[in-house]
Design a protein around this motif. Sequence first.
Motif, PDB file in Angstrom:
ATOM      1  N   GLU A 239      -6.074   6.108   2.449  1.00 13.72           N
ATOM      2  CA  GLU A 239      -5.989   4.668   2.714  1.00 13.72           C
ATOM      3  C   GLU A 239      -7.256   3.939   2.291  1.00 13.72           C
ATOM      4  O   GLU A 239      -7.203   2.824   1.768  1.00 13.72           O
ATOM      5  N   THR A 240      -8.401   4.562   2.492  1.00  9.19           N
ATOM      6  CA  THR A 240      -9.659   3.909   2.175  1.00  9.19           C
ATOM      7  C   THR A 240      -9.758   3.558   0.697  1.00  9.19           C
ATOM      8  O   THR A 240     -10.357   2.539   0.326  1.00  9.19           O
ATOM      9  N   ILE A 241      -9.162   4.374  -0.159  1.00 10.47           N
ATOM     10  CA  ILE A 241      -9.211   4.124  -1.599  1.00 10.47           C
ATOM     11  C   ILE A 241      -7.961   3.384  -2.064  1.00 10.47           C
ATOM     12  O   ILE A 241      -8.031   2.511  -2.940  1.00 10.47           O
TER      13      ILE A 241
ATOM     14  N   VAL B  73       8.378  10.769   1.808  1.00 11.56           N
ATOM     15  CA  VAL B  73       7.530  11.269   2.893  1.00 11.56           C
ATOM     16  C   VAL B  73       6.167  11.701   2.351  1.00 11.56           C
ATOM     17  O   VAL B  73       5.115  11.426   2.946  1.00 11.56           O
ATOM     18  N   GLY B  74       6.183  12.387   1.212  1.00 11.75           N
ATOM     19  CA  GLY B  74       4.931  12.818   0.601  1.00 11.75           C
ATOM     20  C   GLY B  74       4.048  11.646   0.211  1.00 11.75           C
ATOM     21  O   GLY B  74       2.825  11.680   0.413  1.00 11.75           O
ATOM     22  N   LEU B  75       4.669  10.593  -0.336  1.00  8.60           N
ATOM     23  CA  LEU B  75       3.890   9.412  -0.724  1.00  8.60           C
ATOM     24  C   LEU B  75       3.273   8.742   0.497  1.00  8.60           C
ATOM     25  O   LEU B  75       2.111   8.314   0.456  1.00  8.60           O
ATOM     26  N   VAL B  76       4.052   8.646   1.578  1.00  6.26           N
ATOM     27  CA  VAL B  76       3.513   8.052   2.810  1.00  6.26           C
ATOM     28  C   VAL B  76       2.342   8.872   3.331  1.00  6.26           C
ATOM     29  O   VAL B  76       1.297   8.326   3.729  1.00  6.26           O
ATOM     30  N   TRP B  77       2.496  10.179   3.320  1.00 11.11           N
ATOM     31  CA  TRP B  77       1.429  11.074   3.811  1.00 11.11           C
ATOM     32  C   TRP B  77       0.168  10.946   2.964  1.00 11.11           C
ATOM     33  O   TRP B  77      -0.946  10.813   3.485  1.00 11.11           O
TER      34      TRP B  77
ATOM     35  N   LEU C 260       7.438   1.913   6.265  1.00  9.80           N
ATOM     36  CA  LEU C 260       6.968   3.121   5.588  1.00  9.80           C
ATOM     37  C   LEU C 260       5.508   3.035   5.166  1.00  9.80           C
ATOM     38  O   LEU C 260       4.742   3.988   5.335  1.00  9.80           O
ATOM     39  N   PHE C 261       5.115   1.888   4.630  1.00 13.33           N
ATOM     40  CA  PHE C 261       3.800   1.787   4.005  1.00 13.33           C
ATOM     41  C   PHE C 261       2.905   0.719   4.627  1.00 13.33           C
ATOM     42  O   PHE C 261       1.884   0.375   4.046  1.00 13.33           O
ATOM     43  N   GLY C 262       3.312   0.160   5.765  1.00 12.36           N
ATOM     44  CA  GLY C 262       2.454  -0.801   6.443  1.00 12.36           C
ATOM     45  C   GLY C 262       2.386  -2.134   5.707  1.00 12.36           C
ATOM     46  O   GLY C 262       3.349  -2.585   5.080  1.00 12.36           O
ATOM     47  N   THR C 263       1.209  -2.766   5.761  1.00 13.45           N
ATOM     48  CA  THR C 263       1.029  -4.085   5.165  1.00 13.45           C
ATOM     49  C   THR C 263       1.297  -4.075   3.672  1.00 13.45           C
ATOM     50  O   THR C 263       1.916  -5.005   3.130  1.00 13.45           O
TER      51      THR C 263
END
Length: 343
Positions: free
Chosen positions: A35-37, A25-29, A314-317
């Motif tokens: 996300e930009t980086i 959960v922490g990694l996803v957050w 969990l992490f999208g694409t």
Amino acid sequence: METPAWLRSIGTSAWLLVGIGVLAVGLVWVAELTETIVLPLITASVIAAVASPLVSWMKRHRVPRPLGTVILMAVLIAFAALIIFIVIRGVTSETQQLSGHLDSAKDRITGWLSDLGVDPSSAKHAGDEGSSSISSTVGTLLTGVSAGIEKLSSLVFYLALTLLSTIFLLMDGPTIRAWFERHMGLSQAVAHASFQRVLESFRGYFLGVTIVAGFNAVVVGIGAFALGVPLAGTIAIVTFFAAYIPYLGAWTAGAFSVLVALGGAGPDAAAGMLVVQLLANTVLQQLVQPFAMGAALGIHPLAVLVVTIGGGCLFGTAGLVLAAPVTAAIVKISADQSKPRTA
């Protein structure tokens, strides 16, 4: 009264699972906040992992690593620009024709529904809804990359950071790798072997995907041409690039090709295109995939499906694309650690 050993073991395992869940959960957050980086760094890491053997090969032939990096990046940028130009030019030049085929397919579907006894107004509504969904799907397929990148603060920033990160990773890859290996909390030999397994999994996976994508594109393109389906070249291009999106890409490309065949060449061609897609993505692909992937993954196809979908949720694409090679690397590292060590 002393707690039984089996109960203590279950309690320890339960707390371990809780810890893993909190970490996930922490990694996803954190990934969502950065996300930009993170996305440019992930892109650069994948490119560097796959392309670094070429830089190493040039270094062995007395080309300094910085110069080899510049040469490789120039070639990659020129190739990417050429591919983008060909794809965009091909798609835009056939947009009007493609739209006509999709409208024709919608009319055929509406007619079939009417022949089956469906109220004409309901059939037309169903056809309009299908056309809207199909157009949305095609638009997402053809512009999905641009739409995804637009979520970043700036396209220029994304490309610049990806390019800069890739250059640094290619040029200073051995130094960066050595630093990580020293700070992994493992012995030098174990850390080096684990890192190598990760790189091997990534290289093998993406090389295998490229081979399978090319094979599917050739089979589908030849099938479309033989069936007299219009836009055979566009169908082949869409099939190739859709293959990089695990599972979902094959379904999208298949629906796209069948629909174009239905609108442009009739029901018989659409049925034939459906058979070609099923053969290309099942029987024929299973003949090629083991040779293309080799020992890169070493995990069951069902496990690949589960981790791919889970990673995407969990992490999208990024999770959708990276879940399989990362899982394969973990499996291989675990297998290495379980092997008996000789004195």
